[in-house]
Design an enzyme around this catalytic site. Structure first.
Site, PDB file in Angstrom:
ATOM      1  N   CYS A  69       1.082  -1.038   0.033  1.00 46.22           N
ATOM      2  CA  CYS A  69       0.178  -0.135  -0.142  1.00 46.22           C
ATOM      3  C   CYS A  69       0.572   1.479   0.401  1.00 46.22           C
ATOM      4  O   CYS A  69       1.707   0.933  -1.166  1.00 46.22           O
ATOM      5  CB  CYS A  69      -0.732   0.051   1.139  1.00 46.22           C
ATOM      6  SG  CYS A  69      -2.293   1.074   1.227  1.00 46.22           S
ATOM      7  N   HIS A  96      -4.013  -6.027   0.743  1.00 45.08           N
ATOM      8  CA  HIS A  96      -2.725  -5.697   2.515  1.00 45.08           C
ATOM      9  C   HIS A  96      -2.319  -7.344   2.558  1.00 45.08           C
ATOM     10  O   HIS A  96      -3.302  -7.718   3.596  1.00 45.08           O
ATOM     11  CB  HIS A  96      -3.637  -5.078   3.525  1.00 45.08           C
ATOM     12  CG  HIS A  96      -3.303  -3.376   3.366  1.00 45.08           C
ATOM     13  ND1 HIS A  96      -2.019  -2.642   4.091  1.00 45.08           N
ATOM     14  CD2 HIS A  96      -4.215  -3.193   2.992  1.00 45.08           C
ATOM     15  CE1 HIS A  96      -2.568  -2.054   3.737  1.00 45.08           C
ATOM     16  NE2 HIS A  96      -3.281  -1.810   2.891  1.00 45.08           N
ATOM     17  N   GLU A 154      -0.751  -8.620   4.738  1.00 50.17           N
ATOM     18  CA  GLU A 154      -0.864  -9.028   6.820  1.00 50.17           C
ATOM     19  C   GLU A 154      -2.551  -8.621   7.284  1.00 50.17           C
ATOM     20  O   GLU A 154      -2.891  -9.016   8.140  1.00 50.17           O
ATOM     21  CB  GLU A 154      -0.211  -7.466   7.131  1.00 50.17           C
ATOM     22  CG  GLU A 154      -0.975  -6.307   7.228  1.00 50.17           C
ATOM     23  CD  GLU A 154      -0.739  -5.639   5.990  1.00 50.17           C
ATOM     24  OE1 GLU A 154      -0.098  -5.812   5.255  1.00 50.17           O
ATOM     25  OE2 GLU A 154      -0.730  -4.241   5.708  1.00 50.17           O
TER      26      GLU A 154
END
Lengths: 259, 775
Positions: free
Chosen positions: A98, A226, A228
């Protein structure tokens, strides 16, 4: 290298805000992540070369008031450019998610079709919808030069959430775009059947549905979604959505095998 | 004596000649200085200074006005809050300061806070909403807690309001709505705390005075809980964060008056400017100092600025303080001492540290590039003493400043506007359902929700939108998993229906509590705490005060049966404008605990062939309902609530979810069963139901009644017997099965088909309204 010897610098400055979950992802895979404030590299308190991976997490570095990632990149350029260039040329890993991807583009480390560039050769422009959007996206892993995603089968569709205002990848010219598109695309936004599709599947209007790219050598990776946020199944209930885990695993596998 | 003679220059301040002022002049002083103090209060101040034998400085008067504002001292509400809500299950509350603290598990507390930022948002919606977020984050931070979630209940006038209908000086609801959402988005997203829940309500009473409520949840290790009080004399006051400027002066006194036509011109400086990129490292730095055990006390600089914070934190610890105003970092160098003292500039915290830890604390702030300077110290005597360049510019007894005013205001039982129900012919129900799905208070909030980053921090288990990608629907509550090493989750929701409260404040408030509990239960969470944000009109008007008191009684009656404490809260009075008062709006935020987040239920229908049940009784309680709004009928009673039944029901719903018996669940609220089923179909598989088994009611009431304490549940086929056992003693009705991918509703002996809509039609009706309105 043994897994527990691998050190990852999770780089932060004011406004980076996905560092905690990124740190946890690395930690849970058994490597040694550390939060590093940009100042610690700038002032030489920490040495870039004591890490095998520099991870640039998402967020709004310095508020993104100028252009996403521009200030973070400018600071890296002013104080650490030579070191980071050598870091990458030596085959170490830089990965940005990002805002981190935006920084790598601003820095000229991506797409870096003909090596690291002095000026940015691409840009993550404002989404076609002209607003910040937080949504789950599906991305397909493409056959590419990327050395960090070798563990992910080509063609695999991964559920990875996106959340950004500036994620539309555009290039300096058509010829350049075509070449990157052919060689360096790691992930593309797709619909539920795995086909390239328009909004909202492609959440930002990115060129050729590109969600993530690598550099020519395949050791620098940038992506808008993302990973994560899709590291554990519980993060996407109903989807068993831990596809993001593979991206962290891929980075670690590369380091384990290379050194 | 002319007004000019009342102000006498004395070094860096003015002395105000209160001792010689008559009543008229006292009020003139209050007005000229923007103190928002009444005559009784001005006289009290005059008496105090007569006893001292001197006149007050401008700084002292300003300080008192801050501390005595409704916003800071709850002078109109405290009496009733103590009577009705403070004592419920209070043994479970670990601390009730700027935020409430309760136990999460053996090693952790969770911290909750909810506040209003109404008046600033009505004047400057973008900045007002953003700084609302900033303030609530600091309230959680000053307990030493890591913020983990933001919640934003918002209330606006109707989007269809015609410009010519707007009272003068009032901004259009569409503009307010857009800018408030943008303010929350730009601040919340940047600071990196997920905005996971909230509500958006449109009701005409908010046209002149929109409501912006902001909530926050945090988590802290038990041994790291910080308090907003000093520990011992000699400790140092550290000012940390952004510089002090002229923004936000008189924010709290402005919030303690009605909005007027000229409010914007007069009060724009009362709105603060937010800066999330100062806040983000400020959070890191404060938490790092706290984690290392370097903090004796910590408080957020919010309403009333340095004045309130420096005084209250000392008062709470039983001591006093000395502050050197010239040490305060300034954005504008020519500020008067009183301006520095009461400015509400954002992104500032006050830390109290031991002298020996000072250096280490300053070093941590430097690492994070956050300004931090010592500005004063704790003293033995219970006074606040303020110096500016060597001059003593203010000295007040803390007991007088902080403990002095409280009112048991007069109130009058409010008019109950419920009317006897009427007879009418049943309309086309499919058309009614489509219209209700696209009505402003039922339709999809996707336009809002997607602008918020609801999963930064990577811990949002149940997101505000849920279901198949590309066609998602609202979750009943959001669930966060705050700890890496535990499966335990925190669920949160916020509810209030102003259509109910404006008809009947008591039952409307009960309904809000009922709905909040239902929402939590529907995800598999047990309600653990309430937080209230009580938005009402002018408390000096007995009928407004009556609404407030009725609402308090309702909170008391519900929560004491449920035995759930009010962990913290906020009262916002004076929500009135030229267009009248807002509907009584006691926003209820409920926090629940999920034992294992992997077992959370979601709303989307999942497996073809599973039975669908309604839990709870459907009654003809149509007052304020979406159905009657659609028909233009103002009659009927608002849904009643039985706290004992609610308590039993939520426990059973949660147990059935934990045991994997219920696999999809949705509470029935706005728009009734019809809307609940539609939302479950939109996010997942279809449903075919027949309402024949429900007790004797006309079909339209079965579909659109908004009776409380009800859920729709998809029960796992193989566990239907277990489901019946769990719900033994409660009313449950099997109405059909998960089937196909549309919604079909039958009723009656002849199995008449009333609704037959496919998923795409439902989705279009439900999802497009706000997108069309807001673009």
């Amino acid at each position: 290298m043994q897994r527990d010897e691998i050190k990852v610098a999770v780089l932060q400055m004011e406004g980076t805000n996905c560092e905690y979950e990124s740190y946890l992802a690395f930690k849970q895979l058994g490597v040694r992540p550390e939060f590093i404030h940009l100042k610690e590299f700038e002032k030489g308190k920490k040495d870039v070369f004591s890490y095998q991976c520099i991870f640039l997490p998402g967020g709004f570095s310095a508020g993104d008031y100028v252009r996403a990632g521009a200030i973070f990149a400018a600071r890296l350029k002013a104080n650490l450019f030579k070191q980071l260039k050598k870091f990458v040329e030596d085959g170490y890993v830089m990965a940005g998610v990002c805002n981190g991807f935006q920084v790598l583009i601003e820095l000229g480390f991506l797409p870096a079709l003909n090596g690291i560039s002095e000026e940015p050769e691409a840009c993550l422009a404002t989404n076609d919808s002209n607003r910040f959007e937080c949504r789950q996206t599906l991305i397909k892993h493409e056959k590419s030069k990327c050395k960090l995603t070798k563990n992910i089968p080509d063609g695999k569709i991964c559920l990875i959430p996106s959340a950004h205002m500036e994620g539309k990848l555009v290039f300096k010219d058509e010829e350049y775009a075509a070449e990157v598109n052919e060689k360096q695309v790691v992930f593309r936004y797709v619909d539920i059947n795995g086909n390239l599709a328009g909004y909202p599947w492609n959440p930002n209007g990115s060129y050729a549905n590109i969600a993530g790219i690598c550099n020519n050598e395949g050791n620098v990776l940038g992506m808008m979604p993302h990973p994560e946020r899709a590291f554990h199944k519980w993060q996407n209930i109903g989807w068993d959505g831990n596809d993001g885990r593979g991206i962290f695993e891929g980075i670690i596998k590369y380091i384990e095998e290379k050194w | 004596m002319s007004m000019d003679n009342l102000f006498i220059k004395d070094g860096y301040v003015y002395r105000i000649n209160l001792l010689d002022a008559n009543d008229e002049q006292l009020m003139e002083i209050s007005k000229t200085m923007g103190l928002a103090l009444n005559l009784q209060e001005m006289k009290k101040i005059k008496d105090y200074f007569s006893r001292k034998g001197r006149n007050p400085s401008d700084l002292e008067l300003e300080a008192l006005a801050q501390s005595w504002s409704e916003h800071c001292c709850y002078k109109s509400s405290k009496y009733y809050l103590r009577q009705y809500v403070y004592n419920i299950a209070k043994d479970r509350i670990v601390a009730r300061e700027d935020a409430g603290v309760l136990e999460f598990d053996n090693e952790h507390y969770y911290v909750v806070a909810l506040e209003s930022h109404n008046h600033p948002s009505a004047i400057e919606p973008y900045g007002g909403a953003a700084t609302g977020i900033g303030g609530i984050l600091r309230d959680v931070l000053c307990m030493g807690a890591q913020p983990i979630a933001l919640i934003d209940p918002l209330f606006f006038g109707s989007l269809d309001t015609r410009y010519e209908e707007l009272p003068k000086g009032v901004k259009h609801p569409r503009y307010l709505f857009k800018r408030v959402v943008e303010g929350i988005r730009d601040y919340g997203n940047r600071v990196g705390i997920p905005t996971v829940a909230g509500q958006v309500y449109f009701h005409e009473s908010y046209t002149g005075n929109c409501l912006v409520n902001v909530g926050c949840i945090g988590i802290v290790k038990k041994d790291k809980l910080a308090h907003s009080r000093v520990k011992k004399p000699g400790d140092v006051y550290i000012y940390a964060g952004g510089k002090t400027g002229r923004d936000g002066i008189h924010g709290v006194t402005f919030a303690s008056e009605e909005l007027r036509e000229e409010s914007e011109e007069k009060s724009i400086t009362a709105v603060q400017l937010g800066d999330p990129i100062t806040k983000e490292p400020l959070i890191h730095a404060c938490l790092e100092c706290n984690e290392k055990g370097l903090v004796e006390g910590m408080k957020d600089m919010g309403g009333g600025g340095l004045s309130c914070v420096c005084s209250e934190i000392a008062y709470e610890g039983g001591y006093g303080a000395e502050v050197y105003l010239d040490k305060v970092p300034l954005r504008e160098t020519d500020m008067e001492p009183w301006e520095i003292w009461v400015s509400e500039s954002q992104e500032r915290m006050l830390l109290v540290v031991k002298e020996e830890n000072l250096e280490e604390v300053l070093r941590i702030f430097e690492k994070w590039d956050v300004e931090a300077v010592p500005i004063g110290k704790v003293i033995e005597e219970p006074f606040i003493k303020v110096y500016y360049k060597g001059q003593l510019v203010g000295e007040l007894d803390l007991l007088f400043q902080i403990g002095a005013v409280e009112y048991a205001r007069e109130w009058k039982k409010p008019e109950i506007k419920e009317k006897e129900d009427v007879e009418f012919e049943m309309p086309d129900l499919q058309e009614a359902l489509m219209k209700i799905l696209s009505s402003p208070n039922v339709c999809s909030r996707e336009w809002v929700i997607r602008q918020y980053d609801f999963e930064v921090r990577g811990a949002t288990v149940l997101k505000p939108l849920h279901g198949d990608i590309g066609m998602q629907s609202h979750s009943d509550a959001a669930v966060i998993k705050p700890l890496e090493e535990s499966w335990k989750g925190i669920a949160v929701t916020a509810d209030i229906n102003p259509y109910y409260t404006s008809l009947n404040p008591y039952w409307g408030t009960c309904a809000a509590v009922d709905e909040a509990c239902r929402n939590l239960a529907a995800t598999g969470a047990r309600v653990d705490a309430f937080v209230d944000c009580l938005n009402f009109g002018n408390p000096e008007k007995p009928e407004r005060m009556g609404e407030f008191v009725e609402s308090m009684k309702a909170l008391h009656d519900m929560a004491s049966v449920l035995n759930i404490p009010f962990a913290s809260g906020n009262v916002s009075f004076y929500n009135e404008s030229m267009a009248g008062s807002v509907a009584p709006t006691p926003t209820i935020m409920a926090v629940g605990i999920v034992e294992d987040v992997r077992k959370c239920a979601t709303i989307n229908f999942k497996e073809e062939g599973n039975p669908i049940y309604i839990i709870g009784e459907t009654k003809k309680e149509m007052g304020g309902s979406e159905y009657y709004q659609y028909l233009g009928i103002s009659a009927g009673i608002v849904p009643r609530s039985d706290a004992h039944l609610l308590k039993e029901s939520i426990e059973k719903v949660v147990r059935a979810i934990e045991n994997g018996v219920i696999i999809s669940c949705h509470d029935i609220s706005n728009g009734g069963l019809g809307v609940a089923l539609a939302e479950m179909v939109i996010a997942g598989k279809g449903a075919e139901v027949c309402l024949y088994s429900l007790p004797d009611l006309r079909t339209d009431f079965k579909i659109f009644s908004e009776s409380n304490t009800r859920w729709v549940a998809e029960v796992k086929k193989e566990k239907e017997e277990e489901f019946k056992q769990i719900f033994d003693g409660l009313k449950i009705y099997r109405i059909g099965y998960v089937k196909g991918d549309g919604l079909i509703i039958y009723d009656g002996d002849e199995m008449n088909k009333y609704v037959d809509l496919d998923k795409e039609e439902l989705y279009q009706a439900w999802n497009s309204k706000l997108w069309e309105e807001m673009g």
